[in-house]
Each structure stands twice: as C-alpha cells, then as structure tokens.
Design a protein around this motif. Structure first.
Motif, PDB file in Angstrom:
ATOM      1  N   SER A  17       0.848  -1.184   0.000  1.00 27.86           N
ATOM      2  CA  SER A  17       0.000   0.000   0.000  1.00 27.86           C
ATOM      3  C   SER A  17       0.886   1.238   0.000  1.00 27.86           C
ATOM      4  CB  SER A  17      -0.909   0.023   1.238  1.00 27.86           C
ATOM      5  OG  SER A  17      -1.502   1.299   1.385  1.00 27.86           O
ATOM      6  N   GLU A  18       0.770   2.057  -1.049  1.00 25.36           N
ATOM      7  CA  GLU A  18       1.559   3.287  -1.094  1.00 25.36           C
ATOM      8  C   GLU A  18       1.088   4.270  -0.033  1.00 25.36           C
ATOM      9  OE1 GLU A  18       2.946   5.044  -4.515  1.00 25.36           O
ATOM     10  OE2 GLU A  18       2.632   3.339  -5.832  1.00 25.36           O
ATOM     11  N   GLU A  19      -0.157   4.150   0.391  1.00 23.52           N
ATOM     12  CA  GLU A  19      -0.673   5.071   1.400  1.00 23.52           C
ATOM     13  C   GLU A  19      -0.112   4.761   2.784  1.00 23.52           C
ATOM     14  OE1 GLU A  19      -2.631   7.844   1.289  1.00 23.52           O
ATOM     15  OE2 GLU A  19      -2.170   7.681  -0.825  1.00 23.52           O
ATOM     16  N   SER A  20      -0.208   3.498   3.202  1.00 23.52           N
ATOM     17  CA  SER A  20       0.186   3.141   4.573  1.00 23.52           C
ATOM     18  C   SER A  20       1.558   2.497   4.670  1.00 23.52           C
ATOM     19  CB  SER A  20      -0.841   2.175   5.173  1.00 23.52           C
ATOM     20  OG  SER A  20      -0.824   0.939   4.463  1.00 23.52           O
ATOM     21  N   GLY A  21       2.062   1.970   3.544  1.00 18.92           N
ATOM     22  CA  GLY A  21       3.313   1.231   3.577  1.00 18.92           C
ATOM     23  C   GLY A  21       3.145  -0.226   3.997  1.00 18.92           C
ATOM     24  N   TYR A  22       1.902  -0.644   4.268  1.00 14.21           N
ATOM     25  CA  TYR A  22       1.681  -2.032   4.678  1.00 14.21           C
ATOM     26  C   TYR A  22       2.047  -2.966   3.525  1.00 14.21           C
ATOM     27  CZ  TYR A  22      -0.393  -6.257   6.549  1.00 14.21           C
ATOM     28  OH  TYR A  22      -0.576  -7.535   7.008  1.00 14.21           O
ATOM     29  N   THR A  23       2.832  -4.000   3.869  1.00 15.47           N
ATOM     30  CA  THR A  23       3.410  -4.873   2.842  1.00 15.47           C
ATOM     31  C   THR A  23       3.215  -6.331   3.217  1.00 15.47           C
ATOM     32  OG1 THR A  23       5.115  -3.195   2.432  1.00 15.47           O
ATOM     33  CG2 THR A  23       5.540  -5.402   1.568  1.00 15.47           C
ATOM     34  N   VAL A  24       2.958  -7.133   2.207  1.00 15.23           N
ATOM     35  CA  VAL A  24       2.998  -8.590   2.345  1.00 15.23           C
ATOM     36  C   VAL A  24       3.992  -9.088   1.300  1.00 15.23           C
ATOM     37  CG1 VAL A  24       1.707 -10.746   2.250  1.00 15.23           C
ATOM     38  CG2 VAL A  24       0.581  -8.660   3.069  1.00 15.23           C
ATOM     39  N   LEU A  25       4.998  -9.837   1.738  1.00 17.87           N
ATOM     40  CA  LEU A  25       6.017 -10.304   0.792  1.00 17.87           C
ATOM     41  C   LEU A  25       6.407 -11.742   1.112  1.00 17.87           C
ATOM     42  CD1 LEU A  25       9.007 -10.331   2.368  1.00 17.87           C
ATOM     43  CD2 LEU A  25       8.746  -7.862   2.115  1.00 17.87           C
ATOM     44  N   ARG A  26       7.057 -12.347   0.133  1.00 20.92           N
ATOM     45  CA  ARG A  26       7.578 -13.704   0.305  1.00 20.92           C
ATOM     46  C   ARG A  26       9.089 -13.626   0.342  1.00 20.92           C
ATOM     47  NH1 ARG A  26       4.852 -17.846   2.011  1.00 20.92           N
ATOM     48  NH2 ARG A  26       5.269 -19.340   0.322  1.00 20.92           N
ATOM     49  N   HIS A  45       9.129 -17.756   3.347  1.00 20.06           N
ATOM     50  CA  HIS A  45       8.351 -17.283   4.480  1.00 20.06           C
ATOM     51  C   HIS A  45       7.483 -16.110   4.022  1.00 20.06           C
ATOM     52  CE1 HIS A  45      10.235 -19.795   7.395  1.00 20.06           C
ATOM     53  NE2 HIS A  45      11.411 -19.171   7.399  1.00 20.06           N
ATOM     54  N   THR A  46       6.330 -15.965   4.667  1.00 22.72           N
ATOM     55  CA  THR A  46       5.495 -14.776   4.469  1.00 22.72           C
ATOM     56  C   THR A  46       5.834 -13.763   5.553  1.00 22.72           C
ATOM     57  OG1 THR A  46       3.684 -16.022   3.475  1.00 22.72           O
ATOM     58  CG2 THR A  46       3.147 -13.862   4.382  1.00 22.72           C
ATOM     59  N   VAL A  47       6.157 -12.529   5.119  1.00 23.06           N
ATOM     60  CA  VAL A  47       6.473 -11.448   6.047  1.00 23.06           C
ATOM     61  C   VAL A  47       5.464 -10.329   5.827  1.00 23.06           C
ATOM     62  CG1 VAL A  47       8.226  -9.813   6.842  1.00 23.06           C
ATOM     63  CG2 VAL A  47       8.915 -12.049   5.949  1.00 23.06           C
ATOM     64  N   VAL A  48       4.913  -9.791   6.916  1.00 28.10           N
ATOM     65  CA  VAL A  48       3.939  -8.708   6.829  1.00 28.10           C
ATOM     66  C   VAL A  48       4.373  -7.569   7.748  1.00 28.10           C
ATOM     67  CG1 VAL A  48       2.045 -10.305   6.320  1.00 28.10           C
ATOM     68  CG2 VAL A  48       2.474  -9.617   8.683  1.00 28.10           C
ATOM     69  N   GLY A  49       3.885  -6.367   7.440  1.00 34.19           N
ATOM     70  CA  GLY A  49       4.184  -5.221   8.293  1.00 34.19           C
ATOM     71  C   GLY A  49       4.275  -3.941   7.494  1.00 34.19           C
ATOM     72  N   VAL A  50       4.395  -2.834   8.221  1.00 40.53           N
ATOM     73  CA  VAL A  50       4.558  -1.521   7.592  1.00 40.53           C
ATOM     74  C   VAL A  50       6.037  -1.306   7.337  1.00 40.53           C
ATOM     75  CG1 VAL A  50       4.268   0.966   7.884  1.00 40.53           C
ATOM     76  CG2 VAL A  50       2.502  -0.602   8.700  1.00 40.53           C
ATOM     77  N   MET A  51       6.390  -1.035   6.083  1.00 42.32           N
ATOM     78  CA  MET A  51       7.805  -0.919   5.725  1.00 42.32           C
ATOM     79  C   MET A  51       7.949  -0.051   4.488  1.00 42.32           C
ATOM     80  SD  MET A  51       8.242  -4.914   4.507  1.00 42.32           S
ATOM     81  CE  MET A  51       7.384  -5.566   5.944  1.00 42.32           C
ATOM     82  N   PRO A  52       9.162   0.441   4.224  1.00 44.31           N
ATOM     83  CA  PRO A  52       9.380   1.246   3.025  1.00 44.31           C
ATOM     84  C   PRO A  52       9.279   0.376   1.777  1.00 44.31           C
ATOM     85  CG  PRO A  52      11.460   0.822   4.134  1.00 44.31           C
ATOM     86  CD  PRO A  52      10.378   0.329   5.040  1.00 44.31           C
ATOM     87  N   PRO A  53       9.233   0.989   0.586  1.00 44.80           N
ATOM     88  CA  PRO A  53       9.160   0.186  -0.643  1.00 44.80           C
ATOM     89  C   PRO A  53      10.383  -0.720  -0.760  1.00 44.80           C
ATOM     90  CG  PRO A  53       8.744   2.503  -1.119  1.00 44.80           C
ATOM     91  CD  PRO A  53       9.221   2.434   0.282  1.00 44.80           C
ATOM     92  N   LEU A  54      10.149  -1.983  -1.009  1.00 47.03           N
ATOM     93  CA  LEU A  54      11.214  -2.958  -1.199  1.00 47.03           C
ATOM     94  C   LEU A  54      11.083  -3.569  -2.579  1.00 47.03           C
ATOM     95  CD1 LEU A  54      10.938  -4.646   2.322  1.00 47.03           C
ATOM     96  CD2 LEU A  54      12.697  -3.023   1.599  1.00 47.03           C
ATOM     97  N   GLN A  55      12.155  -4.176  -3.051  1.00 47.02           N
ATOM     98  CA  GLN A  55      12.158  -4.743  -4.390  1.00 47.02           C
ATOM     99  C   GLN A  55      12.549  -6.214  -4.329  1.00 47.02           C
ATOM    100  OE1 GLN A  55      11.222  -3.147  -7.083  1.00 47.02           O
ATOM    101  NE2 GLN A  55      10.984  -1.155  -6.086  1.00 47.02           N
ATOM    102  N   PRO A  56      12.004  -7.035  -5.228  1.00 48.17           N
ATOM    103  CA  PRO A  56      12.487  -8.411  -5.336  1.00 48.17           C
ATOM    104  C   PRO A  56      13.994  -8.423  -5.580  1.00 48.17           C
ATOM    105  CG  PRO A  56      10.469  -8.128  -6.607  1.00 48.17           C
ATOM    106  CD  PRO A  56      10.887  -6.762  -6.159  1.00 48.17           C
ATOM    107  N   GLY A  57      14.685  -9.335  -4.893  1.00 50.38           N
ATOM    108  CA  GLY A  57      16.135  -9.398  -5.021  1.00 50.38           C
ATOM    109  C   GLY A  57      16.870  -8.731  -3.887  1.00 50.38           C
ATOM    110  N   GLU A  58      16.189  -7.841  -3.130  1.00 55.12           N
ATOM    111  CA  GLU A  58      16.847  -7.187  -2.006  1.00 55.12           C
ATOM    112  C   GLU A  58      17.084  -8.196  -0.886  1.00 55.12           C
ATOM    113  OE1 GLU A  58      16.145  -3.106  -0.640  1.00 55.12           O
ATOM    114  OE2 GLU A  58      14.329  -3.168  -1.862  1.00 55.12           O
ATOM    115  N   SER A  59      18.248  -8.077  -0.256  1.00 53.69           N
ATOM    116  CA  SER A  59      18.533  -8.847   0.957  1.00 53.69           C
ATOM    117  C   SER A  59      18.229  -7.967   2.160  1.00 53.69           C
ATOM    118  CB  SER A  59      19.999  -9.282   0.981  1.00 53.69           C
ATOM    119  OG  SER A  59      20.237 -10.271  -0.007  1.00 53.69           O
ATOM    120  N   VAL A  60      17.423  -8.483   3.083  1.00 60.42           N
ATOM    121  CA  VAL A  60      16.941  -7.674   4.197  1.00 60.42           C
ATOM    122  C   VAL A  60      16.992  -8.479   5.490  1.00 60.42           C
ATOM    123  CG1 VAL A  60      15.445  -6.130   2.868  1.00 60.42           C
ATOM    124  CG2 VAL A  60      14.584  -8.347   3.595  1.00 60.42           C
TER     125      VAL A  60
END
Length: 757
Positions: A17-26, A45-60
């Motif tokens: 969500s660009e408004e809230s930053g809420y993200t669901v990613l694998r 793993h499924t990771v959820v939470g409010v976070m900045p924009p992330l991209q596939p391929g990023e190590s976090v």
C-alpha cells in the motif's frame, strides 16, 4: 514474546500500500540467525508489516515476531527492516534490476554485475563514477545511476524516521526533495512547515507529527498553526477572507477543541452559537499583532459590518487591486485619446462594408466603451456576439494604430482566443513574463507597454492573478475584460469579474440578444433557458442536445460509458477519447468522477494492450487521458490541461504525456499532479470547449446541483450535449440559483473608493 530476527532475499512483493506502507512479501531465508542452529528454514516465508518500498532481489533483515493468521497460517510480523547487501550474484542482479534505481533495468543490471561482480555495492557506495567503465553505459546514464543510488539511501534514512510518525513513502520522497539533507532536522524543528511547503501533506499529518514529537495539544504554536491553516482552507474554498466567528469555529474543529453542548448558546432562530475559545481568540489576536494575518471590518451581504480575517497575502491582493483599479479609472490621462474624437458612425459603416457582421446597438456601445473608458467589461451568454464584438474592438484599435495584447488565464483559452480573432494571444503568465521561483517579470517598475490589454475568459481570473495584471499596467492603459459572469467563479480565491460588475466602477455591457446564426442551436437555447431558471428542452428532437433517463446510479454510469464508447462515435463519427468529454458535478459515489474514470478507462483503454504503472493507487496506462491538477510553471503545464500518456519509461521512471501537442515528462514522484481525465469536474473544464460533452445529472450530486454549474457544463460543448440521469435532478439544479457565497470585499472597496485600506 521476545523479538526475533529473520534474514533473507525478497522473492516477490505480494501486496504493497503506497498510502500506509503495509506490505505482504515472500522471503527466501538465509541461515537462521534467531536459533543459532545453522539450519535453513523452509523454502519461503510470508512477512507482513509496515515498511518502506522494497524490491524483489533485495537482501533484508527483519526484526519482529512469528504469528499465526487464521486464514493464511504462520507469518513473520515485522516491526523493523534493515537492508543488507545481497550475498549472491543472482541476488545482486535482481536487486539492481528491480526498478528501484533510475537508469537500471534488468539488462543494465546484468552488465554492471558482469563487470564488477560481488564488488558492485561497494563501488556504488564509494566510487559510483566507475559505473562509466561498464560497456554500453554513457556519461549521462552513469550520472543518473549514481545520483539515484545516493538518493535511495538518503530517502531510506528519512523514511525510517518518518515512518514512526505516519508519513507514507511517497510523502517521504517529497519531503526529501524539498528539504534535502536537512529534512529530519526541519521536521523536528517545525513540523507544521510540512503543511505549508509540501503538496499533499496537510495540517492533520503535520499536527500528528508535532504531537508525536511531544508538542502539547494546547501549545500556543499549535493553536497559531491551526489558525493559519484554517484560513488557508478558506482560501482553498475560494474565499479571500473568513469572518472571525467562522474561522474560530473551523480552528476549534480542526484542533478538536470544540466546546461541550451545554456550553452553547442559541440565537433568535434557535441556531447554536459556540462560546469563544480563549486559546483560539488569543492566537488570532497575537497573529494579527505580529502582522501574520490582517483584521478588518467589512460589510456582509446584509450590509452589516463583520470582522474579517485575512491571510496577509490575500489582504494585499485585494487592497492593492482596488487601489490600482481606482488609479486607472480616476486618472484623466489615456493612451487612446484619439478614440474620443474618431467618427464612430463612419467606423461602423466601414467595418460593415469590409464584410463584418452588422453590429447591434449594444455591441456598438461595447466597442466604443472599450476605447473611451479606462476599464470596461463585456459579458453575455453563448451566441450573444461577444466574439464578434471583440473582433470589432480589435479592428477599432488597429484603426487608431494602437498597441494591444490579447490574453487569457489558461493556454486552452488563449488558443481559442487566437483562433477566434485571428490575432496572437498568450496566457497572462506568459504575457507578464512569469519565471518559476522569481515571479512576474513585468510589474510597476517594468510595466506592460500597450495601449489596451484585452483579457478573455475573465470569469476564470482569481484575485492573485488580477492583482499581478493590474500591477503591470500603467494608469493610462485601458483594460477590457471579456467573459460570462454567469459561469462558475474562478478555481482560485476571489470572485473578480462578479465583484467588478457589482462595484459599478468599470463600464459594463451585458449582451442579451441571441443572434440568428446561433438561434438554431439547442445547446445555446438550453443554456439560456437554464440561465433564466427554466428547464432545458429534453425532447430529443434536435440534432445537438439529447437526454437519456435512468434512476439507478450504477445503471446510469454504465449508460454513460455506452454513450461515450458506442452511441456518439457510431452516430456522429466522433472519437471517444479525443472528441468526447464526460463532465460530472462530484468526485465520490457510483456516478462520481472517480468511478466513471475507472469504468471509462476499462472500456476505452483496457489492460493488456499497453504498458502501465500503478502510482498512488491509480493505474496509469499508455493511451490514457490525463489532466494536470495544479499549475507547474517549470513544465509549462497548468491546472486543467488535458493530455494523453504516450510512453512509460520504467528504467528512467518517467511518464511521457502529450500535453497540448507537446511532450512533457513526469518523474514517477511527480505523477501525483496527474489524474485520469476520461471524466473531469465541471470546475476543471472552465476555459475549455469540447466537440461533445456528456453530463450525468443525478440526485446523488445534490450538494453540487447549482444553476451556474449546469450552465457552465452545457456551454463547454461546441457540437453536442448528451445528458443522462433523472429529470428531477436537472430541476433541482435549475431552481438552485444561489451562487455559492465567496467572502470577498473587492466590490465594497471599489464602490467606497477604499483602495489600499
């Protein structure tokens, strides 16, 4: 539950969500760092939470807790995220090529990694200029990549700070672009600057940040900021000032400082009157004492004096406009002295012989008044001969060898003026040499050197622009304003044309005769019927005005789409995108502008055929019709300009829009200035004409159903009007002749000769 850490490489973003930053990613996990076992976790793993924009391929690296979702199972709920360097060549390739960095797509990312290998992150951090070593990357792209890489990390730092205060990622990017490296210190020092400086960040967001930083709800600086912002909202609503009681009430609502119900008193008609709030009243008086706002008693509609609160710049615009106009009308010196002795009878005979239309007595009066009165107004509805009269004024000026300029508030209106008169016309901003960041080049010190300035579509001129026009005119110059006073007032604050007419200071000619060549048009006939408070003729017996009835707003919305996509093109051979414009009174609801844009985009430019990008909750697609929503002088595009998206550059992160036959590039962070324009508001259509207008009119639009709105919408059409909806709603609009009151005192200042006070 103790927090844990989870490291891995992002495989895909499921939701963001660009408004809230809420993200669901694998996330594909690295070796576990929480249990010390050294074993790998499951595949994803499924990771959820409010976070900045992330991209596939990023190590976090995430910090958070494991939770069990009733529907989706085990998830890692992230409380914080930290970027770490990808550990593999494949991870680096996906990271760099994921669209985060301008100038780098998948192919360029592969070239960079092939050249630098696992050292690429270190090189980008410490020696980004070395990107030029990569085959196929030139100097421009290398600089773009280096700058974008540096910006990403600076913005991330700001985002980490701002995320805790409810700021979205898109807003954080704008804050960084405005304040640069000083962003965090500025926000901490005066969070209310955000509301003043950053488009899209309002007072409520700034106030939330201020309170999260420890500012007390009753702090004097908070109350003062609330007063200033409340007055800005009145300006945004079109008002030049706010009556003190209304302003104080809005501040109380804004800051949630309202009195309790038992503290209210009631007037003779039983209307509740809130008690004065001493905090707000003190703040108003202190702001006035510090000259940040202006207090003055002015008359209301009933002639009773009320205390008006002005933002300082609005007070200056209104006072100085009155002073300059009174100077122009008060001086006996005129640059058109020869017009007072010319033979008007001979002139009108000559232009009739030259092939011009025979002028009516009203039109002749307007022509003569323009050249013999310092300030004149020509108004009238469609088909009453304003353009013919204007051409005659121009011919009279040329007869007298006078210098003149033609101008309009918008580029669209200037183009129409030039086409109608056969003479050059410019926007007011171009005429007066406006430079972004510097203001108007022509002013009292360097005035416009003409004998007469003629401004068309004068109903669109707001108070600020009118002030700058008058400031650039010598007192001996003539000013002629041409426009339809019965249309909607300007989008900006003020009610200039109506105020001038009301004041009695300029010479006013109101054309009211419909000429023979226009009398056969049902569009013109119905426009005048609406303006007189009569129902338009909706019998479908003409070839330019049609009515389709419907009671259900969802059905009418589908009907509008069918009219635009099929019925008009099939019968009138008009292009549904270039020739047909849907105008609607309101934004929200099933028959509002937002819903209509979604339906029309799906019908006229469906997905799958063209490149597209979702930005700020809106899908922009190549071929889409879009509209600029605020003046951007650097790009030379203005509020209400409509264009078509011609390309989307995912590498350089830009939209290219064909705007008025000129290509304009929008960075993805600038796209918030654009909205879909398959359907637009009637207000935004001012100054424009379209071959065909489609207008839904439903009871759901009741808040905006006004006579001048319906009249303005109908008069935007050159060839065809199609209305759809309920006759009852049309009747509501026709019978509602109450022009929304704008708090201005220009007419009073002019009538009382009160320029400058």
């Amino acid at each position: 539950m103790l927090p844990e850490t989870l490291e891995g490489t992002i495989e895909r973003i499921t939701y963001f969500s660009e408004e809230s930053g809420y993200t669901v990613l694998r996330l594909k996990p690295h070796v576990s760092t929480s249990g010390g076992s050294g074993k790998r976790g499951p595949d994803l793993h499924t990771v959820v939470g409010v976070m900045p924009p992330l991209q596939p391929g990023e190590s976090v690296r995430f910090t958070g807790v494991w939770v069990m979702h009733a529907e989706y199972g085990r998830q890692f709920k992230a409380e914080s995220v930290m970027q770490i360097v990808p550990a593999t060549v494949e991870g680096l390739r996906r990271y760099l090529g994921g669209g985060m960095i301008k100038g780098v797509g998948p192919t360029t990312a592969q070239r960079i990694i092939d050249h630098f290998g696992l050292d690429v992150i270190d090189i980008l951090n410490n020696a980004p200029e070395r990107v030029r070593e990569v085959p196929g990357i030139g100097a421009y792209r290398a600089e773009l990549i280096a700058r974008s890489w540096a910006d990403q990390f600076r913005v991330r730092e700001i985002m980490i700070f701002l995320k805790g205060h409810g700021i979205t990622d898109a807003q954080a990017v704008k804050i960084y672009k405005e304040y640069g490296e000083a962003a965090i210190s500025i926000v901490k020092g005066d969070p209310y600057r955000l509301a003043r400086d950053i488009t899209g960040i309002g007072f409520r967001i700034a106030d939330r940040i201020a309170q999260s930083l420890g500012l007390a709800p009753d702090a004097p600086e908070r109350i003062r900021a609330g007063v200033l912002f409340a007055l800005e909202t009145f300006t945004n609503d079109g008002h030049i000032y706010a009556p003190r009681p209304l302003a104080a009430q809005r501040v109380a609502e804004l800051l949630m400082l309202q009195a309790t119900e038992d503290e209210y008193t009631y007037d003779d008609e039983g209307r509740p009157i809130p008690p004065p709030n001493p905090l707000i009243e003190d703040a108003i008086d202190q702001l006035a004492a510090d000259a940040e706002i202006v207090k003055q008693h002015v008359p209301d509609d009933d002639g009773q004096m009320v205390e008006a609160l002005y933002l300082r710049y609005n007070a200056g615009y209104e006072r100085q406009s009155a002073r300059r106009l009174l100077e122009m009308t008060g001086t006996g010196v005129s640059r058109l002295r020869s017009a007072r002795t010319m033979s008007w009878l001979k002139f009108f005979q000559i232009i009739a012989r030259e092939g011009h239309t025979q002028l009516s007595e009203q039109q002749k009066e307007a022509v003569e008044a323009a050249l013999t009165h310092k300030v004149s107004v020509l108004t009238g509805g469609p088909g009453t001969g304003k353009t013919t009269t204007l051409r005659a004024v121009i011919r009279a000026l040329e007869w007298n060898k006078a210098r003149y300029e033609l101008a309009s508030p918008t580029g669209r209106a200037a183009k129409r003026l030039s086409e109608a008169t056969g003479r050059p016309a410019r926007t007011i901003h171009r005429l007066l040499g406006f430079v972004p960041g510097e203001g108007f080049g022509l002013n009292a010190d360097d005035p416009l050197d003409v004998d007469m300035l003629i401004i068309d579509e004068a109903s669109m001129i707001d108070q600020a622009l009118f002030y700058n026009v008058l400031k650039a005119l010598p007192a001996e110059t003539h000013l002629m304003l041409v426009g339809d006073v019965d249309q909607l007032p300007s989008v900006g604050a003020g009610d200039v044309l109506r105020d001038l007419i009301r004041s009695g200071v300029p010479h006013v000619t109101r054309l009211d005769t419909i000429f023979r060549q226009a009398s056969g048009s049902q569009i013109i006939a119905n426009a005048h019927r609406i303006n007189r408070g009569e129902m338009p003729i909706l019998d479908n017996q003409s070839d330019d005005f049609f009515w389709f009835g419907g009671d259900d707003p969802f059905v009418v919305a589908d009907l509008v789409v069918d009219i635009v996509k099929n019925r008009i093109p099939n019968r009138f051979d008009l292009d549904p995108l270039n020739d047909v414009q849907v105008l609607a009174p309101m934004y929200k609801g099933p028959i509002g502008i937002q819903a209509l844009n979604e339906k029309l985009q799906a019908a006229l430019n469906p997905p799958g055929r063209q490149a597209e990008k979702r930005i700020g909750g809106i899908v922009f697609r190549v071929g889409d019709k879009v509209m600029q929503t605020r003046n951007n002088y650097e790009k030379d595009v203005y509020n209400g300009d409509i264009g078509r998206i011609s390309a989307i550059d995912f590498t350089d992160q830009k939209l290219r829009v064909n705007m008025n036959d000129r290509l304009v590039d929008y960075d993805f962070t600038e796209v918030e200035d654009l909205v879909q324009a398959f359907a637009v508001s009637v207000h935004k259509s001012q100054g424009s004409e379209y071959p065909a207008v489609v207008l839904p009119v439903m009871p759901q639009h009741y808040m905006m159903l006004q006579r001048n709105l319906l009249y303005t919408a109908v008069t935007r059409a050159k060839r065809l009007v199609v209305m759809a909806g309920q006759r009852r709603a049309v009747g509501i609009a026709v019978n509602n002749d109450k022009v929304t009151r704008r708090f201005t005192a220009l007419a009073w200042r002019l009538a009382q000769g009160r320029g400058g006070s």
